[in-house]
Design an enzyme around this catalytic site. Structure first.
Site, PDB file in Angstrom:
ATOM      1  N   ASP A 104       8.166  74.243  53.183  1.00 13.71           N
ATOM      2  CA  ASP A 104       5.830  74.210  52.996  1.00 13.71           C
ATOM      3  C   ASP A 104       6.195  73.923  54.612  1.00 13.71           C
ATOM      4  O   ASP A 104       7.297  73.417  55.550  1.00 13.71           O
ATOM      5  CB  ASP A 104       6.175  73.448  51.926  1.00 13.71           C
ATOM      6  CG  ASP A 104       4.957  73.150  51.428  1.00 13.71           C
ATOM      7  OD1 ASP A 104       3.905  74.384  51.794  1.00 13.71           O
ATOM      8  OD2 ASP A 104       4.525  72.118  52.051  1.00 13.71           O
ATOM      9  N   ASP A 147       7.059  69.329  49.499  1.00 14.03           N
ATOM     10  CA  ASP A 147       7.088  67.622  49.704  1.00 14.03           C
ATOM     11  C   ASP A 147       6.547  67.741  48.462  1.00 14.03           C
ATOM     12  O   ASP A 147       5.989  66.840  47.904  1.00 14.03           O
ATOM     13  CB  ASP A 147       7.356  67.078  50.500  1.00 14.03           C
ATOM     14  CG  ASP A 147       5.893  67.451  51.395  1.00 14.03           C
ATOM     15  OD1 ASP A 147       4.994  68.320  50.994  1.00 14.03           O
ATOM     16  OD2 ASP A 147       5.086  66.601  51.674  1.00 14.03           O
ATOM     17  N   THR A 178       2.736  72.320  55.411  1.00 16.25           N
ATOM     18  CA  THR A 178       2.403  70.516  55.416  1.00 16.25           C
ATOM     19  C   THR A 178       3.345  69.648  54.535  1.00 16.25           C
ATOM     20  O   THR A 178       4.047  70.760  53.183  1.00 16.25           O
ATOM     21  CB  THR A 178       0.853  71.317  54.524  1.00 16.25           C
ATOM     22  OG1 THR A 178       0.498  71.739  55.566  1.00 16.25           O
ATOM     23  CG2 THR A 178       0.511  69.777  55.189  1.00 16.25           C
TER      24      THR A 178
END
Length: 791
Positions: free
Chosen positions: A480, A679, A482
């Site tokens: 991912d 996250d 970000t």
């Protein structure tokens, strides 16, 4: 070595001396695995995890397990002896976590010494101390027994005359009985338990071998008349094997002592983590007074002072002061981190320079360090799929060995040279001893124990052995953007005014408008102004237009901050600024125009900065042959800009949580073994579907619950470290299994006497006992080499 074999065999064969066993703790058993992860505290520091379906239900006093290999002979509850309401120490087997007892009585499945289920800084050495005492008593009694029985083979040694009389058997019995009956008593207890539980293991073989040798010798001493003349020696006496039974018992004890000492080293990482926290904390009372209190007395909300050189007692937030904190023991990163008011600190880290006052936010079992310790302890007791091979072999091994031993006895008794009974007994006992499956059972769990501890010290928390093994096979890593590749929060990176405005003026006016906004980009502009020591202008009449931007009167000037649509509406659009904005967008920035009193004043660019270590991490992953795929909900332009900068192989932008999961599924359908690093909550479905989920320790609980690996520092470099750790661990396990299989494959036929027809060589049971003990120690020593691995 051969000279020693001939020397001992020469004594054992003519006079008939048998056998023994050597020790080790592991048996045929299935290295059962379960992990009951941090279920009680579902928040970031808890890193709440569900261990592959292994839930520890509160109040149940039992565990549920998934066995990824051989099916257990009994349900796990059959080995859980913890009564309801019990609050004392729970003992469990490192090889079979389903075994839970109130005392260290040995594993009923493999006979291995148990360990406390809850790790403590003070290690329990009672088992080691007990085995050491028994070993030294065995040495004191076995040495004179060995000299008396075999001294005639040593040049220059003159034996007492009574060694030629029937009374000598009683002297041997007097010396051997304490060794076999007291020193070897734990082996007989464990051997009996293995029979009762129908779980034959190495102690079954040890008890059988030494028991047969001792009882036969005792009968030959007490009632020699029951034996036929064909079993008597040249002197008319029935040969006895007291020295073999005693020496083998002593050698087995030596193996136990060496093994227990080696096992202490495998859990050294946990003890090192537990010792990081200080015993006391300095509390700051409401009246300003300070005093040192026991760490157990610290409560959430307490204000604590941490002075230079002291360890941070618990997790918390800095209220006053600033400092440089060494977090290497938790994150694995050696560079100290600067901390100031509002920053979080972790219990166990070391304050280096300044002093600060912190507020405790997580104490006791809720601290990050406590969670890590618990996670590592449970992961060390998990089982890797590769263990299924050893489990399958071990499940049939002991019965097969007994059959081979009986066959060996019969063949030597029927067609062997004289004295046939002596040869038959000695070789059968040698087979029982050398074939103990200890090295085979230890091959995987010892490597897992060392590897998970090593990973924890480097900030890589392995949830279970399954994830560790699968990580080696990964060929595609999906990340991912970000919070994984980037810092996860926007920062001001560009301020470009038009002629007539300075950067300071432009930023002061824009920050004045954005002070009243709750948008993340607005907060980035305000933070950027504060970092440049600029005070935002005083604003009034704030208005926000969805999809355009915001306007306000700042220091008596009409200021607007927003996109091109807003600029066109108020008549402040500028083609030159728009062209520059496109250039900045191509670099991954989000650009906002600023207009003052209806005229263009400049533009401001905000971006989510790429983490400093991201580029090195991706380069390292590429060097290992992995394909890197980026998923992000951001727009295509920003995503492509970041991917181009980092050299990412494949990009999927504007994706939803469901889209991320679909991308992972499609990669897997194409044959890829996928690791997913993320996250956020929106990453959880993809993390759960991936072959290995990698959660950032700075992310959300939901992401961590879905992942098999957690990176404490929230840094993609940890994924590269996990990959290196996986490779090294699996290589180490294969080395151990190869050694164990080869050892048993070669040792059993040699002990059975396959070399005798050609070379006239036999394997003494005492040498077999020593070899068996050393095989176990060799496997553990090889596993300990992982501690030197550079991640």
């Amino acid at each position: 070595m051969f000279r020693s074999l001939v020397f001992l065999t020469a004594r054992l064969v003519p006079t008939a001396a048998p056998a023994s066993l050597t020790s080790r703790q592991t048996g045929p058993g299935r290295i059962g695995a379960h992990l009951s992860f941090w279920r009680d505290h579902p928040y970031l520091y808890g890193m709440t995890q569900d261990h592959s379906g292994h839930h520890d239900h509160e109040g149940s006093g039992s565990h549920c397990h998934h066995d990824h290999g051989a099916k257990p002979d009994k349900p796990d509850s059959a080995y859980d002896y913890i009564p309801p309401g019990y609050t004392g120490t729970v003992w469990t087997c490192p090889m079979h976590p389903q075994v839970r007892e109130t005392s260290n009585t040995g594993c009923p499945i493999c006979g291995m010494a148990l360990e406390a289920e809850t790790a403590t800084a003070e290690e329990d050495t009672s088992e080691l101390d007990d085995m050491t005492r028994r070993f030294w008593v065995g040495v004191v009694l076995s040495i004179p027994l060995l000299v008396l029985t075999m001294g005639e083979m040593i040049p220059g040694v003159s034996l007492p005359g009574f060694t030629k009389t029937p009374a000598f058997n009683w002297v041997q019995a007097a010396l051997a009985t304490p060794v076999v009956a007291w020193c070897g008593w734990p082996f007989f207890v464990r051997g009996w338990r293995s029979v009762v539980n129908r779980s034959p293991n190495m102690f079954t073989l040890i008890a059988l071998g030494t028991g047969v040798a001792y009882l036969y010798s005792l009968a030959a001493t007490v009632v020699p008349g029951i034996f036929p003349d064909t079993l008597r020696g040249h002197d008319g006496r029935v040969p006895v094997y007291f020295e073999s039974a005693a020496v083998i018992t002593t050698l087995v004890l030596l193996g136990q002592v060496l093994e227990l000492r080696a096992r202490r080293a495998t859990s050294g990482a946990i003890r090192a983590l537990l010792q990081l926290t200080p015993p006391t904390a300095r509390i700051v009372r409401e009246d300003g007074t300070e005093e040192d209190i026991e760490l157990e007395e610290v409560k959430t909300g307490d204000r604590l002072r941490v002075r230079p050189g002291e360890s941070v007692p618990v997790d918390g937030e800095i209220l006053e002061g600033n400092s440089s904190v060494d977090e290497s023991m938790v994150t694995g990163e050696p560079v100290p981190v600067e901390k100031a008011k509002g920053d979080t600190v972790t219990g166990g880290t070391v304050n280096q320079t300044g002093t600060f006052v912190m507020q405790a936010t997580h104490v006791g079992d809720e601290t990050l360090l406590s969670r890590i310790v618990k996670m590592v302890a449970e992961a060390q007791r998990s089982r890797a799929p590769i263990q299924g091979l050893a489990d399958t072999v071990s499940g049939w091994f002991v019965p097969a060995v007994v059959l081979v031993a009986v066959t060996t006895f019969v063949i030597w008794l029927l067609v062997g040279p004289e004295p046939r009974f002596a040869h038959a007994l000695v070789n059968a006992v040698a087979v029982l001893i050398i074939a103990c499956p200890c090295a085979l059972g230890l091959a995987t769990p010892m490597s897992i124990m060392v590897a998970t501890g090593k990973g924890a010290q480097a900030g890589v928390l392995i949830r279970n052995a399954d994830a560790l093994e699968t990580m080696e096979k990964v060929d595609t890593i999906v990340v991912d953007k970000t919070g994984t590749l980037t810092e996860g929060h926007p920062e001001l990176v560009t301020v470009e005014p038009v002629e007539g405005f300075s950067e300071e003026d432009l930023l002061t006016l824009a920050a004045g408008v954005e002070t009243s906004s709750e948008h993340p980009l607005a907060a980035a502009i305000v933070r950027g102004a504060e970092k440049r020591d600029l005070k935002p202008g005083k604003a009034s009449g704030f208005q926000s237009t969805t999809g355009e931007g915001a306007e306000a009167d700042v220091d008596s000037r009409k200021v607007a901050v927003g996109n091109a649509k807003l600029m066109q509406r108020i008549g402040a659009f500028d083609e030159v600024l728009a062209s520059k904005a496109d250039d900045y967008r191509a670099k991954g920035q989000t650009v906002m125009f600023v207009a003052v009193d209806g005229s263009p004043a400049g533009l401001i660019g905000v971006a989510d900065p790429i983490k400093e270590t991201t580029q090195d991490a991706i380069d390292r992953l590429h060097a290992e042959g992995l394909r890197v795929v980026m998923l992000t909900g951001d727009n295509e332009t920003t995503a492509r800009a970041v991917a181009k900068t980092l050299g990412i192989d494949e990009v999927h932008a504007d994706v939803s949580p469901e889209d991320k999961k679909d991308v992972v599924a499609k990669l897997q359908e194409g044959g890829a073994v996928v690791a997913m690093a993320g996250d956020g909550i929106n990453d959880a479905p993809a993390l759960a579907l991936a072959n290995v989920g990698i959660a950032m320790g700075t992310g959300t609980d939901v992401a961590m619950e879905s992942a098999g690996v957690t990176l404490v520092k929230g840094d993609l470099m940890g994924a590269a470290k996990a990959r290196t750790l996986s490779h090294a661990t699996m290589r180490n396990i294969r080395q151990n299994l190869f050694f164990a299989f080869v050892y048993n494959s070669l040792g059993v036929p040699v002990a059975a006497g396959i070399l005798y027809p050609v070379f006239g060589l036999l394997l003494s049971p005492m040498i077999a006992a020593a070899a068996m003990s050393l095989s176990s120690v060799s496997v553990i020593s090889n596993a300990l080499r992982l501690r030197a691995l550079k991640l």
